[in-house]
Scaffold this motif. Structure first.
Motif, mmCIF file in Angstrom:
data_model
loop_
_atom_site.group_PDB
_atom_site.id
_atom_site.type_symbol
_atom_site.label_atom_id
_atom_site.label_comp_id
_atom_site.label_asym_id
_atom_site.label_seq_id
_atom_site.Cartn_x
_atom_site.Cartn_y
_atom_site.Cartn_z
ATOM 1 N N THR A 75 35.439 53.476 43.182
ATOM 2 C CA THR A 75 34.084 53.582 43.710
ATOM 3 C C THR A 75 33.939 52.714 44.952
ATOM 4 O OG1 THR A 75 33.283 51.768 42.323
ATOM 5 C CG2 THR A 75 33.031 53.997 41.440
ATOM 6 N N PHE A 76 32.915 53.039 45.748
ATOM 7 C CA PHE A 76 32.529 52.212 46.871
ATOM 8 C C PHE A 76 31.621 51.110 46.332
ATOM 9 C CE2 PHE A 76 33.098 56.419 48.875
ATOM 10 C CZ PHE A 76 34.052 56.087 49.825
ATOM 11 N N THR A 77 31.851 49.889 46.749
ATOM 12 C CA THR A 77 30.993 48.771 46.332
ATOM 13 C C THR A 77 30.238 48.276 47.552
ATOM 14 O OG1 THR A 77 32.595 48.144 44.649
ATOM 15 C CG2 THR A 77 30.937 46.507 45.240
ATOM 16 N N PRO A 87 20.491 46.139 56.952
ATOM 17 C CA PRO A 87 21.576 46.223 57.931
ATOM 18 C C PRO A 87 22.878 45.711 57.309
ATOM 19 C CG PRO A 87 20.107 44.405 58.472
ATOM 20 C CD PRO A 87 19.503 45.124 57.310
ATOM 21 N N ILE A 88 23.956 46.364 57.640
ATOM 22 C CA ILE A 88 25.266 45.869 57.242
ATOM 23 C C ILE A 88 26.128 45.801 58.490
ATOM 24 C CG2 ILE A 88 25.143 46.692 54.858
ATOM 25 C CD1 ILE A 88 26.958 48.995 55.623
ATOM 26 N N VAL A 94 33.750 48.557 56.710
ATOM 27 C CA VAL A 94 35.186 48.826 56.614
ATOM 28 C C VAL A 94 35.723 48.368 55.261
ATOM 29 C CG1 VAL A 94 37.450 48.218 57.562
ATOM 30 C CG2 VAL A 94 35.552 48.776 59.098
ATOM 31 N N MET A 95 35.323 47.177 54.817
ATOM 32 C CA MET A 95 35.788 46.682 53.516
ATOM 33 C C MET A 95 35.297 47.580 52.386
ATOM 34 S SD MET A 95 35.811 42.533 53.782
ATOM 35 C CE MET A 95 34.115 42.340 54.261
ATOM 36 N N MET A 96 34.050 48.038 52.478
ATOM 37 C CA MET A 96 33.503 48.936 51.465
ATOM 38 C C MET A 96 34.295 50.244 51.440
ATOM 39 S SD MET A 96 29.587 50.316 50.918
ATOM 40 C CE MET A 96 29.466 51.129 52.484
ATOM 41 N N LEU A 101 36.910 44.116 47.855
ATOM 42 C CA LEU A 101 35.761 43.411 47.299
ATOM 43 C C LEU A 101 35.933 41.927 47.567
ATOM 44 C CD1 LEU A 101 33.151 43.529 45.670
ATOM 45 C CD2 LEU A 101 34.523 43.350 43.600
ATOM 46 N N VAL A 102 35.021 41.379 48.349
ATOM 47 C CA VAL A 102 35.051 39.954 48.674
ATOM 48 C C VAL A 102 33.838 39.321 48.033
ATOM 49 C CG1 VAL A 102 35.011 38.248 50.525
ATOM 50 C CG2 VAL A 102 36.202 40.412 50.858
ATOM 51 N N GLN A 103 34.076 38.293 47.248
ATOM 52 C CA GLN A 103 32.971 37.602 46.585
ATOM 53 C C GLN A 103 32.859 36.189 47.144
ATOM 54 O OE1 GLN A 103 33.991 37.900 42.463
ATOM 55 N NE2 GLN A 103 33.151 39.943 42.290
#
Length: 115
Positions: A75-77, A87-88, A94-96, A101-103
Protein backbone atom coordinates in the motif's frame (compact mmCIF):
# COMPACT_ATOMS: atom_id res chain seq x y z
CA UNK A 1 4.75 17.17 -21.17
CA UNK A 2 5.48 14.83 -18.25
CA UNK A 3 7.16 17.53 -16.23
CA UNK A 4 6.73 16.67 -12.57
CA UNK A 5 9.53 17.39 -10.15
CA UNK A 6 10.63 19.30 -7.11
CA UNK A 7 9.64 22.67 -8.60
CA UNK A 8 5.90 21.93 -8.34
CA UNK A 9 3.57 22.20 -5.36
CA UNK A 10 1.74 19.03 -4.29
CA UNK A 11 -1.48 18.69 -2.32
CA UNK A 12 -2.82 15.43 -0.95
CA UNK A 13 -6.58 14.90 -0.99
CA UNK A 14 -7.11 13.40 2.47
CA UNK A 15 -10.22 11.27 1.92
CA UNK A 16 -10.35 8.03 -0.10
CA UNK A 17 -11.35 8.62 -3.73
CA UNK A 18 -13.27 6.43 -6.17
CA UNK A 19 -10.60 5.80 -8.80
CA UNK A 20 -13.19 5.53 -11.56
CA UNK A 21 -13.20 9.34 -11.48
CA UNK A 22 -11.39 10.86 -14.41
CA UNK A 23 -10.37 14.43 -15.17
CA UNK A 24 -13.73 16.11 -14.58
CA UNK A 25 -14.54 14.16 -11.41
CA UNK A 26 -11.16 14.87 -9.86
CA UNK A 27 -11.40 18.55 -10.86
CA UNK A 28 -14.77 18.67 -9.10
CA UNK A 29 -13.21 17.32 -5.90
CA UNK A 30 -10.47 19.93 -6.06
CA UNK A 31 -12.94 22.78 -6.65
CA UNK A 32 -15.67 21.71 -4.22
CA UNK A 33 -13.77 20.10 -1.35
CA UNK A 34 -10.38 21.83 -1.42
CA UNK A 35 -11.72 25.17 -2.70
CA UNK A 36 -8.82 25.42 -5.15
CA UNK A 37 -8.41 25.90 -8.89
CA UNK A 38 -7.40 22.59 -10.53
CA UNK A 39 -5.84 24.50 -13.46
CA UNK A 40 -3.44 26.44 -11.22
CA UNK A 41 -0.43 24.25 -12.08
CA UNK A 42 -0.44 22.57 -8.67
CA UNK A 43 -0.33 18.75 -8.60
CA UNK A 44 -3.18 17.07 -6.69
CA UNK A 45 -2.62 13.60 -5.25
CA UNK A 46 -5.48 11.12 -4.69
CA UNK A 47 -5.53 7.68 -3.02
CA UNK A 48 -8.25 5.04 -2.98
CA UNK A 49 -9.66 3.41 0.17
CA UNK A 50 -7.32 0.41 -0.07
CA UNK A 51 -4.37 2.75 -0.73
CA UNK A 52 -3.09 0.55 -3.54
CA UNK A 53 -4.04 3.08 -6.26
CA UNK A 54 -2.73 6.60 -6.65
CA UNK A 55 -3.64 9.32 -9.14
CA UNK A 56 -1.95 12.65 -9.71
CA UNK A 57 -3.82 15.42 -11.48
CA UNK A 58 -1.76 18.21 -13.01
CA UNK A 59 -2.51 21.09 -15.34
CA UNK A 60 0.15 21.62 -17.97
CA UNK A 61 0.04 24.14 -20.75
CA UNK A 62 -2.82 23.12 -22.98
CA UNK A 63 -4.57 20.60 -20.76
CA UNK A 64 -4.73 18.22 -17.83
CA UNK A 65 -2.38 15.29 -17.32
CA UNK A 66 -3.20 12.35 -15.09
CA UNK A 67 -0.64 9.96 -13.65
CA UNK A 68 -1.97 6.67 -12.32
CA UNK A 69 -0.22 3.84 -10.51
CA UNK A 70 -1.57 0.54 -9.21
CA UNK A 71 0.40 -1.53 -6.73
CA UNK A 72 0.27 -5.27 -7.22
CA UNK A 73 1.32 -5.76 -3.60
CA UNK A 74 1.50 -3.43 -0.60
CA UNK A 75 0.00 0.00 0.00
CA UNK A 76 0.89 3.66 -0.31
CA UNK A 77 1.49 5.28 3.08
CA UNK A 78 0.77 9.01 3.05
CA UNK A 79 2.88 11.35 5.21
CA UNK A 80 1.72 11.42 8.83
CA UNK A 81 0.94 15.13 8.86
CA UNK A 82 -1.19 14.94 5.72
CA UNK A 83 -4.78 16.04 6.22
CA UNK A 84 -7.35 16.93 3.59
CA UNK A 85 -5.72 19.29 1.12
CA UNK A 86 -2.43 19.27 3.02
CA UNK A 87 0.66 20.28 1.08
CA UNK A 88 3.27 17.58 0.71
CA UNK A 89 6.80 17.96 -0.55
CA UNK A 90 8.34 16.23 -3.57
CA UNK A 91 10.57 13.94 -1.43
CA UNK A 92 7.51 12.83 0.57
CA UNK A 93 5.63 12.00 -2.63
CA UNK A 94 8.58 10.03 -4.02
CA UNK A 95 8.99 8.08 -0.77
CA UNK A 96 5.25 7.35 -0.69
CA UNK A 97 5.31 6.13 -4.30
CA UNK A 98 8.39 3.98 -3.70
CA UNK A 99 7.08 2.44 -0.47
CA UNK A 100 9.66 4.03 1.80
CA UNK A 101 8.34 4.62 5.31
CA UNK A 102 10.31 7.10 7.39
CA UNK A 103 9.29 7.61 10.99
CA UNK A 104 10.42 10.46 13.17
CA UNK A 105 12.36 12.48 10.63
CA UNK A 106 13.14 16.18 10.93
CA UNK A 107 13.78 18.41 7.94
CA UNK A 108 16.86 20.56 8.41
CA UNK A 109 16.67 24.18 7.31
CA UNK A 110 17.73 24.99 3.78
CA UNK A 111 18.17 28.25 1.97
CA UNK A 112 15.15 29.42 -0.02
CA UNK A 113 15.38 32.27 -2.47
CA UNK A 114 12.40 34.54 -1.76
CA UNK A 115 12.40 36.53 -5.02
Amino acid sequence: MFSLGSTHSYYLYGSPVDMRKSFDGLCGLVRNHLDRDPASGVVYVFLNRGRNLIKLLHWEQGGFVQYYKRLEQGTFTPPQKAGNGAPIRWPELVMMAEGILVQGYRQKKRYQNRL
